[in-house]
Motif scaffolding. Structure first.
Motif, PDB file in Angstrom:
ATOM      1  N   TYR A 257       1.242  -1.585  -0.135  1.00  7.07           N
ATOM      2  CA  TYR A 257       0.243   0.208  -0.035  1.00  7.07           C
ATOM      3  C   TYR A 257       0.576   0.891   0.209  1.00  7.07           C
ATOM      4  CZ  TYR A 257      -3.240  -3.671   1.570  1.00  7.07           C
ATOM      5  OH  TYR A 257      -3.316  -5.026   0.989  1.00  7.07           O
ATOM      6  N   THR A 258       1.955   1.516   0.665  1.00  7.56           N
ATOM      7  CA  THR A 258       2.599   2.256   0.292  1.00  7.56           C
ATOM      8  C   THR A 258       3.232   3.083  -1.110  1.00  7.56           C
ATOM      9  OG1 THR A 258       4.342   0.855   1.694  1.00  7.56           O
ATOM     10  CG2 THR A 258       3.579   2.104   2.906  1.00  7.56           C
ATOM     11  N   ASP A 259       3.385   1.945  -1.688  1.00  9.89           N
ATOM     12  CA  ASP A 259       3.811   2.170  -2.784  1.00  9.89           C
ATOM     13  C   ASP A 259       2.624   2.301  -4.165  1.00  9.89           C
ATOM     14  OD1 ASP A 259       6.605   1.656  -1.742  1.00  9.89           O
ATOM     15  OD2 ASP A 259       6.454  -1.133  -2.419  1.00  9.89           O
ATOM     16  N   LEU A 260       1.505   1.920  -3.583  1.00 12.95           N
ATOM     17  CA  LEU A 260       0.482   2.317  -4.092  1.00 12.95           C
ATOM     18  C   LEU A 260      -0.251   3.514  -4.442  1.00 12.95           C
ATOM     19  CD1 LEU A 260      -1.432  -1.525  -4.128  1.00 12.95           C
ATOM     20  CD2 LEU A 260      -0.771  -0.160  -6.360  1.00 12.95           C
ATOM     21  N   VAL A 261      -0.280   3.723  -3.117  1.00  8.15           N
ATOM     22  CA  VAL A 261      -1.324   5.274  -2.647  1.00  8.15           C
ATOM     23  C   VAL A 261      -0.730   6.167  -1.957  1.00  8.15           C
ATOM     24  CG1 VAL A 261      -3.653   3.633  -3.469  1.00  8.15           C
ATOM     25  CG2 VAL A 261      -2.406   3.407  -0.949  1.00  8.15           C
ATOM     26  N   GLU A 262      -1.421   7.015  -1.060  1.00 11.29           N
ATOM     27  CA  GLU A 262      -1.026   8.077  -0.802  1.00 11.29           C
ATOM     28  C   GLU A 262      -2.094   8.693   0.427  1.00 11.29           C
ATOM     29  OE1 GLU A 262       1.766  11.156  -1.895  1.00 11.29           O
ATOM     30  OE2 GLU A 262       0.605  12.103  -3.442  1.00 11.29           O
ATOM     31  N   LEU A 263      -1.887   8.696   1.114  1.00  8.19           N
ATOM     32  CA  LEU A 263      -3.160   9.744   1.953  1.00  8.19           C
ATOM     33  C   LEU A 263      -2.416  10.858   2.343  1.00  8.19           C
ATOM     34  CD1 LEU A 263      -3.491   6.430   2.471  1.00  8.19           C
ATOM     35  CD2 LEU A 263      -4.273   7.466   4.683  1.00  8.19           C
ATOM     36  N   SER A 264      -3.483  11.581   3.036  1.00  8.88           N
ATOM     37  CA  SER A 264      -3.526  13.277   2.865  1.00  8.88           C
ATOM     38  C   SER A 264      -3.140  13.056   4.582  1.00  8.88           C
ATOM     39  CB  SER A 264      -5.227  13.460   3.561  1.00  8.88           C
ATOM     40  OG  SER A 264      -5.571  13.693   2.104  1.00  8.88           O
ATOM     41  N   LEU A 265      -3.488  11.917   5.197  1.00 10.96           N
ATOM     42  CA  LEU A 265      -2.093  11.929   7.318  1.00 10.96           C
ATOM     43  C   LEU A 265      -0.553  12.444   6.705  1.00 10.96           C
ATOM     44  CD1 LEU A 265      -5.768  11.076   6.877  1.00 10.96           C
ATOM     45  CD2 LEU A 265      -4.234   9.478   9.190  1.00 10.96           C
ATOM     46  N   THR A 266      -0.286  12.951   7.727  1.00 12.99           N
ATOM     47  CA  THR A 266       0.681  12.704   7.956  1.00 12.99           C
ATOM     48  C   THR A 266       1.395  11.904   8.791  1.00 12.99           C
ATOM     49  OG1 THR A 266       0.778  14.415   9.100  1.00 12.99           O
ATOM     50  CG2 THR A 266       0.939  15.118   6.628  1.00 12.99           C
ATOM     51  N   PRO A 267       2.439  11.416   8.771  1.00 11.43           N
ATOM     52  CA  PRO A 267       3.214  10.844  10.234  1.00 11.43           C
ATOM     53  C   PRO A 267       3.048  11.954  11.712  1.00 11.43           C
ATOM     54  CG  PRO A 267       4.814  10.991   8.614  1.00 11.43           C
ATOM     55  CD  PRO A 267       3.882  12.344   8.386  1.00 11.43           C
ATOM     56  N   ALA A 268       2.231  12.815  11.454  1.00 12.57           N
ATOM     57  CA  ALA A 268       2.074  13.349  12.853  1.00 12.57           C
ATOM     58  C   ALA A 268       0.574  12.799  12.936  1.00 12.57           C
ATOM     59  CB  ALA A 268       2.445  15.268  12.766  1.00 12.57           C
ATOM     60  N   HIS A 269       0.201  13.140  12.074  1.00 12.94           N
ATOM     61  CA  HIS A 269      -1.711  12.763  12.304  1.00 12.94           C
ATOM     62  C   HIS A 269      -1.349  10.952  12.926  1.00 12.94           C
ATOM     63  CE1 HIS A 269      -2.814  15.759   9.154  1.00 12.94           C
ATOM     64  NE2 HIS A 269      -3.849  15.805  10.135  1.00 12.94           N
ATOM     65  N   LEU A 270      -0.262  10.463  12.403  1.00 13.53           N
ATOM     66  CA  LEU A 270      -0.897   8.926  12.598  1.00 13.53           C
ATOM     67  C   LEU A 270       0.381   8.910  14.632  1.00 13.53           C
ATOM     68  CD1 LEU A 270      -0.625   6.177  11.233  1.00 13.53           C
ATOM     69  CD2 LEU A 270       1.966   5.995  10.755  1.00 13.53           C
ATOM     70  N   ARG A 271       0.820   9.742  14.857  1.00 14.30           N
ATOM     71  CA  ARG A 271       1.465   9.299  15.774  1.00 14.30           C
ATOM     72  C   ARG A 271       0.246   9.717  17.030  1.00 14.30           C
ATOM     73  NH1 ARG A 271       5.969  11.407  13.485  1.00 14.30           N
ATOM     74  NH2 ARG A 271       5.713  13.787  14.603  1.00 14.30           N
ATOM     75  N   ASP A 272      -1.123  10.597  16.669  1.00 15.21           N
ATOM     76  CA  ASP A 272      -1.943  10.807  17.170  1.00 15.21           C
ATOM     77  C   ASP A 272      -2.865   9.424  17.445  1.00 15.21           C
ATOM     78  OD1 ASP A 272      -2.617  12.775  18.976  1.00 15.21           O
ATOM     79  OD2 ASP A 272      -3.767  13.923  17.610  1.00 15.21           O
ATOM     80  N   LEU A 273      -2.560   8.850  16.446  1.00 13.67           N
ATOM     81  CA  LEU A 273      -3.724   8.008  15.939  1.00 13.67           C
ATOM     82  C   LEU A 273      -4.265   7.511  17.938  1.00 13.67           C
ATOM     83  CD1 LEU A 273      -4.986   6.590  13.887  1.00 13.67           C
ATOM     84  CD2 LEU A 273      -3.887   4.022  13.824  1.00 13.67           C
ATOM     85  N   THR A 274      -3.130   6.678  18.216  1.00 11.38           N
ATOM     86  CA  THR A 274      -3.687   5.892  19.615  1.00 11.38           C
ATOM     87  C   THR A 274      -4.627   6.816  20.519  1.00 11.38           C
ATOM     88  OG1 THR A 274      -1.953   4.769  19.266  1.00 11.38           O
ATOM     89  CG2 THR A 274      -2.873   5.062  21.789  1.00 11.38           C
ATOM     90  N   ALA A 275      -3.892   7.924  21.025  1.00 13.32           N
ATOM     91  CA  ALA A 275      -4.711   8.762  21.928  1.00 13.32           C
ATOM     92  C   ALA A 275      -6.116   8.933  21.251  1.00 13.32           C
ATOM     93  CB  ALA A 275      -3.795  10.503  21.741  1.00 13.32           C
ATOM     94  N   ILE A 276      -6.133   9.673  19.659  1.00 11.95           N
ATOM     95  CA  ILE A 276      -7.968   9.482  19.237  1.00 11.95           C
ATOM     96  C   ILE A 276      -8.780   8.843  19.290  1.00 11.95           C
ATOM     97  CG2 ILE A 276      -8.803  10.010  16.858  1.00 11.95           C
ATOM     98  CD1 ILE A 276      -6.718  11.417  15.840  1.00 11.95           C
ATOM     99  N   SER A 277      -7.748   7.087  18.751  1.00 13.92           N
ATOM    100  CA  SER A 277      -8.656   6.143  19.259  1.00 13.92           C
ATOM    101  C   SER A 277      -9.508   6.047  20.990  1.00 13.92           C
ATOM    102  CB  SER A 277      -7.846   4.759  19.334  1.00 13.92           C
ATOM    103  OG  SER A 277      -8.890   3.804  19.375  1.00 13.92           O
ATOM    104  N   ARG A 278      -8.687   6.291  22.138  1.00 16.45           N
ATOM    105  CA  ARG A 278      -8.584   5.348  23.617  1.00 16.45           C
ATOM    106  C   ARG A 278      -9.766   7.224  24.140  1.00 16.45           C
ATOM    107  NH1 ARG A 278      -3.573   4.040  25.322  1.00 16.45           N
ATOM    108  NH2 ARG A 278      -2.625   1.970  24.590  1.00 16.45           N
ATOM    109  N   ALA A 279      -9.649   8.203  23.059  1.00 11.60           N
ATOM    110  CA  ALA A 279     -10.558   9.192  23.579  1.00 11.60           C
ATOM    111  C   ALA A 279     -11.789   9.284  23.266  1.00 11.60           C
ATOM    112  CB  ALA A 279      -9.780  10.928  22.808  1.00 11.60           C
ATOM    113  N   PHE A 280     -12.162   8.814  22.045  1.00 15.16           N
ATOM    114  CA  PHE A 280     -13.163   8.361  21.318  1.00 15.16           C
ATOM    115  C   PHE A 280     -13.589   7.058  21.973  1.00 15.16           C
ATOM    116  CE2 PHE A 280     -16.006   5.749  18.194  1.00 15.16           C
ATOM    117  CZ  PHE A 280     -16.750   6.686  17.963  1.00 15.16           C
TER     118      PHE A 280
END
Length: 532
Positions: A257-280
């Motif tokens: 997937y890293t070779d096929l597509v790119e997302l709008s998200l940045t590495p900073a968004h990704l580092r926030d993923l755990t906090a967002i999941s738990r906050a939800f």
């Protein structure tokens, strides 16, 4: 190799609302929309305006600043014109950037559910898309039951997709509504659909009834679709929807997937993923799944033994990705440096400037860990965490000191013989060396304490005039009536439109509530002072 853009379409506020036991209020929807903006998704589908008062109010104004705010609804009814379909008109009037219309694509459903002919259904798809485009909206068609419909009558399912695309739909979304399709079938069917609709205009909407929603979404991406629909933590009707929290790191960290597509998200968004999941999860008042991929508390946990020994030598021996990439942390600590790094990142996100060499950071890290062991969950209470950090770093003024509080609950008959329960609270606070005592009645102990605490704060009173408590959640952390209780409070400032969450933990529910209330008011005063 040029990568193509892959768009993330979140349906938490619509599909997620169909989860058993979940019923979002307007204020909860607003808070979740802000969480989704923080995550960085491309589309936020907010619900079905006109279907219920909550969604209608939610769409009374645009709720996102970056993501495309999307209203969901049905294509026009057969036998009616666009202008004579009230439901469609409500969708076109909603304060939204895009409209997502659900359309039948299984001829069996056209006959049984809609009671119209196949051609009339195609006309409804065409007319609806054209009306949305004419209104300046981005149009999406969710082809309901597409995979089952394709297996029953491929020609008609393809005709529905083709009609939507040729009418001007930006996205034609293939829905596995019953959740029974398997990854191999998804690949084969998507390949067939791409013969009539380009992959850059195709999306996938997978349900998890066979536990394959994430796998089916990934298979669809491999087959060429460039939009994924899903929900936070995979919530949804029956067994849930494709889990964006699992999909996002896989798409950003894993080949192919890293070779096929790119997302709008940045590495900073990704580092926030755990906090967002738990906050939800905290917003839903439920315990986070400890074993969730990537973000679960146990996702990078290793017991003592040969695994732990190898992990201490090199984390790659038993970790498929570095936990820090998704904002998580390993249980077997190589050093305290990783914990401090996470702490520095969170402080930077909250705008708290601190020198990474400051020895107070070590004390703060220890304090946070000790509090988490007692039941505090700061992922969902940014305001309380910021106050704790600033206090330990010596950066919070002492606006007031609580000397004491007392609350009484009385159940009695009123003057007309009705049985009523009333609460009365007394709070003593010290403001600039002067003790002030306030009394307030309320319909419960927390309501009474809230009123008494902010009834008279002297020179600070004007700073909290627009403060209101909009949500209150309680969780019992262990069993029994004497159990430790965690209280999460959401507050809102009517003047600044800022929202924040504070937390309290105690074996006494009133004490836990009061902790959260004090933090809420202190945070409001802190932000008011910073704004001067």
């Amino acid at each position: 190799m040029t990568r193509e853009k892959l768009y993330l379409f979140d349906t938490t506020l619509r599909d997620g609302a169909q989860t058993s036991g979940i019923d979002f209020s307007v204020v909860e929807k607003i808070a979740i929309a802000e969480l989704l903006e923080r995550l960085g998704v491309d589309y936020v589908e907010g619900g079905y305006p006109g279907a219920n008062p909550t969604d209608t109010e939610f769409f009374s104004q645009k709720r996102t600043t970056k993501a495309r705010f999307t209203a969901f609804g049905m294509t026009k009814r057969a036998g009616r014109s666009v202008s004579n379909d009230p439901g469609l008109q409500l969708l076109l009037e909603a304060k939204a950037d895009a409209n997502c219309f659900v359309a039948k694509s299984w001829d069996y459903h056209v006959e049984v559910a809609l009671g119209c002919t196949n051609e009339e259904n195609l006309d409804s798809i065409r007319d609806t898309v054209q009306a949305a485009v004419a209104a300046g909206r981005e149009a999406l068609i969710d082809c309901e039951h597409f995979f089952d419909g394709f297996k029953a009558n491929p020609d008609y399912a393809l005709a529905c997709a083709r009609t939507a695309y040729e009418a001007g739909a930006r996205w034609v979304v293939l829905c596995d509504t019953n959740g029974g399709t398997l990854p191999g079938e998804v690949r084969e069917i998507v390949a067939r659909v791409r013969e009539v609709v380009p992959g850059t205009h195709l999306g996938i909407h997978a349900h998890d009834d066979t536990g394959q929603a994430v796998a089916n979404s990934l298979a669809a991406v491999e087959a060429g679709v460039r939009q994924i629909q899903g929900t936070l933590n995979g919530i949804g009707e029956r067994c849930g929807n494709a889990n964006l929290v699992s999909l996002i790191p896989t798409l950003m960290l894993k080949a192919p997937y890293t070779d096929l597509v790119e997302l709008s998200l940045t590495p900073a968004h990704l580092r926030d993923l755990t906090a967002i999941s738990r906050a939800f999860d905290e917003m839903l008042n439920r315990a986070p799944n400890r074993h969730a991929p990537y973000v679960g508390e146990s996702a990078f946990a290793t017991k003592a033994g040969i695994h732990a020994s190898a992990l201490l030598k090199d984390p790659k021996t038993y970790e498929h990705v570095e936990p820090e990439l998704v904002g998580n942390k390993r249980k077997v600590l190589v050093s305290d440096q990783a914990g401090k790094s996470n702490l520095l990142g969170e402080l930077a996100r909250l705008g708290v400037d601190v020198d990474k060499a400051d020895p107070k950071l070590d004390a703060l890290l220890v304090e946070v860990k000790e509090r988490e062991a007692k039941g505090y969950a700061y992922e969902a209470a940014d305001a309380s965490f910021e106050l704790l950090a600033r206090r330990m770093l010596g950066k919070v003024p002492r606006f007031f000191d609580v000397k004491s509080f007392r609350v009484m609950v009385e159940r009695r008959f009123n003057a007309i013989g009705e049985l009523v329960t009333m609460s009365e609270a007394v709070v003593k606070v010290d403001v600039d060396g002067e003790t002030r005592m306030s009394v307030c009645e309320g319909n419960g102990p927390v309501n009474a304490l809230d009123g008494a605490l902010r009834k008279d704060l002297g020179k600070y009173q004007s700073a909290i005039e627009g403060l209101e408590l909009v949500d209150y959640k309680v969780r019992i952390l262990d069993g029994g009536t004497g159990a430790v209780t965690r209280v999460l409070i959401e507050s809102h400032d009517l003047a600044t439109h800022r929202r924040w969450f504070t937390i309290g933990v105690s074996s006494n529910i009133v004490d836990a509530s009061f902790q959260a209330l004090v933090d809420s008011i202190t945070y409001a005063l802190l932000k008011a002072e910073e704004a001067r």
